[in-house]
Design an enzyme around this catalytic site. Structure first.
Site, PDB file in Angstrom:
ATOM      1  N   HIS A   1       4.616   2.716   5.290  1.00 15.24           N
ATOM      2  CA  HIS A   1       3.928   3.806   4.574  1.00 15.24           C
ATOM      3  C   HIS A   1       4.260   3.772   3.080  1.00 15.24           C
ATOM      4  O   HIS A   1       4.228   4.814   2.423  1.00 15.24           O
ATOM      5  CB  HIS A   1       4.296   5.180   5.146  1.00 15.24           C
ATOM      6  CG  HIS A   1       4.223   5.267   6.634  1.00 15.24           C
ATOM      7  ND1 HIS A   1       3.061   5.583   7.312  1.00 15.24           N
ATOM      8  CD2 HIS A   1       5.162   5.033   7.592  1.00 15.24           C
ATOM      9  CE1 HIS A   1       3.301   5.565   8.620  1.00 15.24           C
ATOM     10  NE2 HIS A   1       4.561   5.217   8.813  1.00 15.24           N
TER      11      HIS A   1
ATOM     12  N   SER B   1      -2.251  -6.521 -24.038  1.00 16.77           N
ATOM     13  CA  SER B   1      -3.245  -5.482 -24.318  1.00 16.77           C
ATOM     14  C   SER B   1      -3.656  -5.581 -25.776  1.00 16.77           C
ATOM     15  O   SER B   1      -2.834  -5.909 -26.635  1.00 16.77           O
ATOM     16  CB  SER B   1      -2.633  -4.114 -24.030  1.00 16.77           C
ATOM     17  OG  SER B   1      -3.297  -3.112 -24.776  1.00 16.77           O
TER      18      SER B   1
ATOM     19  N   LYS C   1       2.537  -4.128 -23.771  1.00 11.32           N
ATOM     20  CA  LYS C   1       2.026  -4.427 -22.439  1.00 11.32           C
ATOM     21  C   LYS C   1       2.118  -5.906 -22.047  1.00 11.32           C
ATOM     22  O   LYS C   1       1.884  -6.790 -22.858  1.00 11.32           O
ATOM     23  CB  LYS C   1       0.565  -3.990 -22.312  1.00 11.32           C
ATOM     24  CG  LYS C   1       0.358  -2.494 -22.275  1.00 11.32           C
ATOM     25  CD  LYS C   1       1.022  -1.805 -21.101  1.00 11.32           C
ATOM     26  CE  LYS C   1       0.268  -1.895 -19.815  1.00 11.32           C
ATOM     27  NZ  LYS C   1      -0.988  -1.202 -19.780  1.00 11.32           N
TER      28      LYS C   1
ATOM     29  N   GLU D   1      -4.383  -9.161 -10.230  1.00 12.30           N
ATOM     30  CA  GLU D   1      -5.481  -8.184 -10.099  1.00 12.30           C
ATOM     31  C   GLU D   1      -6.812  -8.891  -9.873  1.00 12.30           C
ATOM     32  O   GLU D   1      -7.648  -8.441  -9.079  1.00 12.30           O
ATOM     33  CB  GLU D   1      -5.556  -7.305 -11.353  1.00 12.30           C
ATOM     34  CG  GLU D   1      -4.372  -6.345 -11.454  1.00 12.30           C
ATOM     35  CD  GLU D   1      -4.263  -5.656 -12.810  1.00 12.30           C
ATOM     36  OE1 GLU D   1      -5.250  -5.624 -13.567  1.00 12.30           O
ATOM     37  OE2 GLU D   1      -3.163  -5.161 -13.113  1.00 12.30           O
TER      38      GLU D   1
END
Ligand code: ARG
Length: 464
Positions: A156, A277, A283, A290
């Site tokens: 979970h 970024s 970043k 992704e």
């Protein structure tokens, strides 16, 4: 417009119709397979006496010349041709004249495209096998190196029980082992030659189908000419295997993204596999993971599209089937690309083992082991569960882990606790005591790693 079938028509094809119908923009990638299949067909035609040996030789060298000229850029594949088959035949006739007109004897574009696609897909199965194998080797290395890298296991997405990084990676290893064997199965089932099926009903020429099958490295010829030109099961099976590979890569990517986040900090992706970024200078983003996760959708889409395309097609060949190509090509390109990039990403990532261990020590991942400790001291498990539950509450209140309590504090909760509790619930003990087959303890892990090593030695990539 260069078409193979003008004879029966009195009008030019409408340009929009021509464009809608044509497949040259995407089936040109089948050129090597088309040439290979045509060479086998010509060789067989000569062997059975349908063409002469001299005609065969002209055809073979003409075909070789076309392939070479396309490869060097001397010959361009243009939309003047309807499809790759027309392109090859027209160019062959330009080069060698009348002998070129005999190549299509006893053959239809229906069995020709069925063959080209099968050859292409067969080669891609080998490519996929190669890449899955490379990934499995990377996983095996991570497993070998991280038997004692402890981390929390989750259910979970809540910390559950400690495992080793080796064990966590081992779960993915099992998935890719199954993926590899799926590819091997698909290969064996698709490796039959449809050439000689003709348009749908075979041919009256005495074609030697065993011979062409052998020349092209197939296990044998397909056994029903109507099925041969209509079967796209092998594409569907392969897209399904690709969808499963992508699903595995996507789950793994999701974990990489979590582990690489500032909050987890379990790993750090290499700079070469991260992006920045345009506005936030600090970043370092896991775009590759992704994208792998994101691209999974288009591979599922290809599978669903092709299943849907095929579902209402009567026997035998229908033009709907031309839709198999872009879907299959795109899904294969995507899956191969993702396998390679994902492999590079995990082979170069850095592990923050201390952060993993600290995380495993927080969040009461040893609570089950603490309950088991009490069971060993004679407390029934259900009671032990309740006692440790209260102990966890006590720790939450104090803001500490079970291990941080003194023996006196522990004994205020239950009198069965003794000095040996600390060793019994240490991270190392918690992992090392899990010794059943498939568990994270070092003994079963070493067994699995040895089995994997044997498997990796024995696995071979099917010939393209
Ligand atoms: N481009 C076609 C395909 O991909 C080739 C077969 C054409 N056959 C035909 N009867 N029109 O399916």
């Amino acid at each position: 417009m260069a078409q193979l079938w003008g004879g029966r028509f009195t009008k030019e094809t409408d340009q929009l119709v021509y464009d809608f119908n044509a497949s040259i923009t995407f089936d040109q990638r089948l050129l090597p397979q088309d040439i290979r299949g045509s060479k086998a067909h010509a060789t067989m035609l000569a062997a059975v006496g349908v063409i002469t040996e001299a005609e065969r030789d002209q055809i073979l060298s003409g075909l070789d010349g076309i392939l070479k000229d396309v490869e060097t850029g001397a010959l361009e594949i243009t939309t003047k041709y309807e499809d790759v088959h027309s392109f090859v035949e027209a160019n062959l006739i330009d080069r060698i004249g009348d002998a070129g007109k005999k190549l299509h004897t006893g053959r239809s574009r229906n069995d020709q495209v069925a063959l080209d696609m099968r050859l292409y897909v067969r080669g891609e199965v080998s490519e996929l096998e190669e890449r899955v194998l490379t990934l499995m080797k990377t996983l095996q290395k991570l497993m070998e190196e991280n038997l004692e890298t402890y981390m929390p296991g989750f259910t979970h997405l809540q910390k559950a029980q400690p495992v080793s990084f080796s064990h966590h990676i081992g779960a993915y290893m099992e998935m890719f082992k199954r993926d590899f064997s799926r590819l091997t199965d698909i290969y064996a089932r698709l490796n039959y030659c449809p050439l000689g099926a003709g348009a749908l009903a075979g041919t009256t020429y005495p074609l030697d189908r065993e011979m062409t099958a052998k020349l092209l490295g197939f296990a044998g010829p397909t056994l029903n000419s109507m099925d041969s030109v209509s079967d796209r099961d092998y594409c569907i099976e392969l897209l399904s295997a690709c969808a499963t590979i992508m699903m595995h890569l996507s789950r793994f990517s999701e974990e990489i993204i979590l582990w690489n986040s500032n909050e987890y900090g379990f790993i750090e992706l290499d700079d070469a596999y991260s992006t920045g970024s345009s506005i936030m200078p600090q970043k370092k983003n896991p775009d590759i993971a992704e994208l792998v996760r994101g691209k999974t959708g288009r591979v599922y889409g290809a599978l669903t599209s092709l299943l849907t395309t095929m579902k209402g097609i009567p026997l035998a060949y229908n033009k709907d089937m031309q839709e198999d190509k872009e879907l299959t090509f795109d899904a294969l390109d995507t899956t191969k690309g993702c396998l390679t990039l994902f492999n590079g990403m995990i082979a170069t990532m850095q592990l923050h083992k201390d952060t993993m261990a600290v995380s495993a020590m927080r969040g009461f991942t040893n609570a089950t082991d603490a309950a088991d400790y009490l069971v060993k001291k004679g407390v029934p498990f259900r009671d032990a569960h309740g006692i440790i539950g209260r102990l966890v509450l006590f720790c939450l209140d104090k803001g500490c882990a079970i291990d941080d309590l003194s023996l006196e504090e522990l004994r205020t909760i239950d009198a069965h606790f003794e000095e040996d509790i600390f060793d019994a619930i240490s991270l190392k003990t918690c992992v090392e005591a899990r010794n059943t087959i498939g568990a994270p303890g070092p003994a079963p892990m070493k067994d699995v790693i040895a089995k994997n090593a044997e498997l990796l030695q024995s696995l071979t990539v099917d010939p393209a």
